[in-house]
Enzyme design. Structure first.
Site, short mmCIF file in Angstrom:
data_model
loop_
_atom_site.label_atom_id
_atom_site.label_comp_id
_atom_site.label_asym_id
_atom_site.label_seq_id
_atom_site.Cartn_x
_atom_site.Cartn_y
_atom_site.Cartn_z
CB SER A 124 -0.85 -0.02 1.27
OG SER A 124 -1.47 1.22 1.48
CE1 TYR A 148 -3.84 -2.76 5.62
CE2 TYR A 148 -3.36 -0.44 5.19
CZ TYR A 148 -3.63 -1.72 4.73
OH TYR A 148 -3.67 -1.96 3.37
CE LYS A 152 -1.47 -4.52 3.36
NZ LYS A 152 -1.79 -5.81 2.77
P1 NAD Z 1 -11.05 -6.66 1.14
O1 NAD Z 1 -11.27 -6.64 2.61
O2 NAD Z 1 -12.18 -6.34 0.26
O3 NAD Z 1 -10.45 -8.07 0.70
C1 NAD Z 1 -9.62 -8.83 1.51
C2 NAD Z 1 -10.16 -10.26 1.51
O4 NAD Z 1 -9.32 -11.06 2.33
C3 NAD Z 1 -11.57 -10.35 2.08
O5 NAD Z 1 -12.38 -11.08 1.19
C4 NAD Z 1 -11.39 -11.07 3.41
O6 NAD Z 1 -12.52 -11.87 3.70
C5 NAD Z 1 -10.14 -11.88 3.15
N1 NAD Z 1 -9.32 -12.20 4.31
C6 NAD Z 1 -8.82 -11.38 5.26
N2 NAD Z 1 -8.05 -12.04 6.12
C7 NAD Z 1 -8.05 -13.34 5.72
C8 NAD Z 1 -7.44 -14.52 6.19
N3 NAD Z 1 -6.66 -14.52 7.26
N4 NAD Z 1 -7.65 -15.67 5.50
C9 NAD Z 1 -8.45 -15.70 4.41
N5 NAD Z 1 -9.06 -14.61 3.92
C10 NAD Z 1 -8.85 -13.44 4.57
O7 NAD Z 1 -9.81 -5.68 0.87
P2 NAD Z 1 -9.26 -5.15 -0.52
O8 NAD Z 1 -9.58 -3.70 -0.60
O9 NAD Z 1 -9.66 -6.06 -1.62
O10 NAD Z 1 -7.71 -5.27 -0.23
C11 NAD Z 1 -6.95 -6.39 -0.66
C12 NAD Z 1 -5.52 -6.20 -0.19
O11 NAD Z 1 -5.02 -4.97 -0.71
C13 NAD Z 1 -5.38 -6.11 1.31
O12 NAD Z 1 -4.19 -6.78 1.69
C14 NAD Z 1 -5.26 -4.63 1.58
O13 NAD Z 1 -4.52 -4.36 2.74
C15 NAD Z 1 -4.52 -4.16 0.33
N6 NAD Z 1 -4.74 -2.76 0.00
C16 NAD Z 1 -6.02 -2.29 -0.13
C17 NAD Z 1 -6.21 -0.94 -0.45
C18 NAD Z 1 -7.60 -0.36 -0.57
O14 NAD Z 1 -7.75 0.86 -0.50
N7 NAD Z 1 -8.64 -1.16 -0.80
C19 NAD Z 1 -5.12 -0.09 -0.62
C20 NAD Z 1 -3.85 -0.61 -0.48
C21 NAD Z 1 -3.67 -1.95 -0.16
C1 WQD Z 2 -9.32 9.92 1.09
C2 WQD Z 2 -9.48 11.41 1.34
C3 WQD Z 2 -9.67 12.00 3.65
C4 WQD Z 2 -13.53 10.01 4.29
C5 WQD Z 2 -6.80 4.85 3.16
C6 WQD Z 2 -5.74 4.12 3.93
C7 WQD Z 2 -4.67 3.63 2.99
C8 WQD Z 2 -5.26 2.81 1.83
C9 WQD Z 2 -6.42 3.52 1.19
C10 WQD Z 2 -5.11 0.50 2.37
C11 WQD Z 2 -8.66 11.93 2.51
C12 WQD Z 2 -10.95 12.33 2.91
C13 WQD Z 2 -12.37 10.50 3.74
C14 WQD Z 2 -14.53 10.93 4.70
C15 WQD Z 2 -13.16 12.74 3.93
N1 WQD Z 2 -5.78 1.57 2.27
N2 WQD Z 2 -12.18 11.84 3.55
N3 WQD Z 2 -14.31 12.26 4.48
O1 WQD Z 2 -6.95 7.91 3.90
O2 WQD Z 2 -6.10 8.21 1.54
O3 WQD Z 2 -6.21 5.96 2.50
O4 WQD Z 2 -7.35 3.96 2.18
O5 WQD Z 2 -3.93 0.33 2.26
O6 WQD Z 2 -3.79 2.89 3.75
O7 WQD Z 2 -5.17 5.01 4.88
O8 WQD Z 2 -8.31 7.09 1.92
O9 WQD Z 2 -10.67 7.17 1.28
O10 WQD Z 2 -10.07 7.24 3.73
O11 WQD Z 2 -9.58 9.21 2.31
O12 WQD Z 2 -13.00 13.95 3.77
O13 WQD Z 2 -15.58 10.56 5.23
O14 WQD Z 2 -10.85 11.66 1.67
O15 WQD Z 2 -9.40 12.98 4.60
O16 WQD Z 2 -8.22 13.22 2.18
P1 WQD Z 2 -6.85 7.40 2.54
P2 WQD Z 2 -9.74 7.60 2.34
#
Ligand code: NAD
Ligand code: WQD
Length: 337
Positions: A124, A148, A152
């Protein structure tokens, strides 16, 4: 060629499964459904017209992962499974360390046992902490501000150590920026229960009147309109990046790390206005205090992924807003039928 997708029922995993199947891979999903639903598997099949093998279970369960590898000749793993809510991780750090790190250790141990040494890992942009320079390159300093993010960063470190010890591994670390949007079909997407943490699901719940008003966290940042700036990337572009990264891994990449972002930053207000325009809906908002831990701006330099993978994001912010809303509206229509 069989690939194992951990967390394949989740938001990013499900879209990537569709792309994998369309690219000709055979897909095995393992997911404990702690943040997703079983019917996603059927939706993936419906979109692609292809079959998927599904195991309901935890990646922390060594016996289960061992069983999956003993039954299938798996060439690579795409490791999405993990918990991802920043706020919850501050309240329950041990849950996050246990789930995200144990699952990865298990997986790497079983992969080693079966000599499957190809992995794509979901990292991430959160590992860049509060970036000093923008856009962010992969070489930028790393730090985190919450458990979190630390999971990562630690996992990235574990993967580097594994590679140092055995250069037969091929590892792609993908640092995602802010994925939003949904598959065009409206069959898969993101629709969290309750009060969302992230901006796009919150906007949608206000647009659909499930929530009254969007709190915009701060309008006094050093950004063009004072609201936070992020690199929103369409989930389909993100999923395509995984196929390119997997190809790279399978060609013998060693350890590599790529930003998956568009390179463009949009403010909260820009996203809200675009959403209103393309979907012809109103999103009530008010300016609220800054959210603790937020940074002013964060966007990628995606040049390296383009040079190395030939990948770049193609869909724009309007597509993201339209497709995200289409998915949720379709879910609503289906539940009211
Ligand atoms: P998500 O929660 O929709 O998907 C994650 C999936 O993993 C879910 O279906 C959950 O049920 C499953 N899961 C969690 N722990 C598990 C375990 N121990 N065993 C089996 N299944 C398990 O999340 P996402 O948004 O699809 O994110 C996927 C990956 O990408 C995650 O590792 C997350 O940290 C990373 N990521 C997400 C974002 C984002 O903004 N969505 C940003 C950066 C990184
Ligand atoms: C985006 C912008 C908020 C909600 C997070 C995690 C990051 C990654 C992605 C997994 C910011 C603003 C938000 C609201 C708002 N996940 N905001 N009102 O914080 O960039 O990233 O998700 O790895 O690790 O930290 O994403 O969508 O929460 O926020 O004004 O109700 O929207 O302040 O500027 P963020 P976000």
């Amino acid at each position: 060629m069989k690939v194992l997708v951990t967390g394949g029922c989740g938001y990013i995993g499900s879209h990537t499964c569709v792309m994998l199947l369309e690219a000709g891979y055979d897909v095995i999903i393992v997911d404990n459904l702690c943040n997703s639903k079983r019917d996603v598997v059927d939706k993936i099949k419906e979109i692609t017209g292809k079959d998927v093998i599904f195991y309901k279970g935890d990646v922390c369960d060594y016996a289960l992962i061992n069983k999956i590898f003993s039954h299938h000749d798996i060439v690579a793993v795409l490791h999405f499974a993990g918990l991802k809510a920043v706020g919850e991780s501050v309240l329950k750090p041990l849950l996050y360390y246990r789930n995200n790190i144990d699952s990865t250790l298990n997986l790497l141990e079983v992969m080693t046992k079966y000599n499957c040494k190809n992995i794509v890992f979901s990292s991430s942009a959160t590992v860049y902490g509060a970036p000093k320079t923008l856009p962010i390159k992969e070489s930028a300093p790393l730090s985190t501000t919450n458990p979190y993010g630390s999971t990562k960063l630690y996992i990235e470190g574990i993967l580097r150590d594994v590679y140092e010890a055995d250069k037969n591994w091929n590892i792609a670390i993908l640092r995602y920026f802010n994925p939003i949007g949904a598959h065009k079909s409206g069959l898969i997407g993101e629709n969290p229960n309750g009060i969302p943490n992230n901006l796009m699901p919150y906007i949608i719940k206000v647009a659909t009147k499930e929530l009254e008003v969007l709190n915009i966290f701060g309008d006094d940042y050093d950004t063009p309109d004072g609201t936070g700036v992020r690199d929103y990337i369409h989930i389909i572009d993100l999923a395509k990046g995984h196929i390119k990264a997997l190809d790279k891994v399978l060609s013998g990449s060693g350890i590599v790390c790529y930003n998956l972002g568009t390179g463009h930053g949009y403010s909260v207000l820009e996203l809200v206005k675009t959403f209103e325009k393309v979907n012809n809906v109103k999103v009530n908002y008010r300016i609220a205090p800054r959210r603790e831990g937020d940074i002013a701006a964060c966007y990628a330099d995606p040049t390296y992924a383009f040079q190395e993978l030939g990948w770049k994001a193609e869909l724009g912010i309007e597509d993201m807003c339209r497709d995200a809303y289409n998915y949720v509206m379709k879910c609503k229509r289906n539940t009211s039928d």
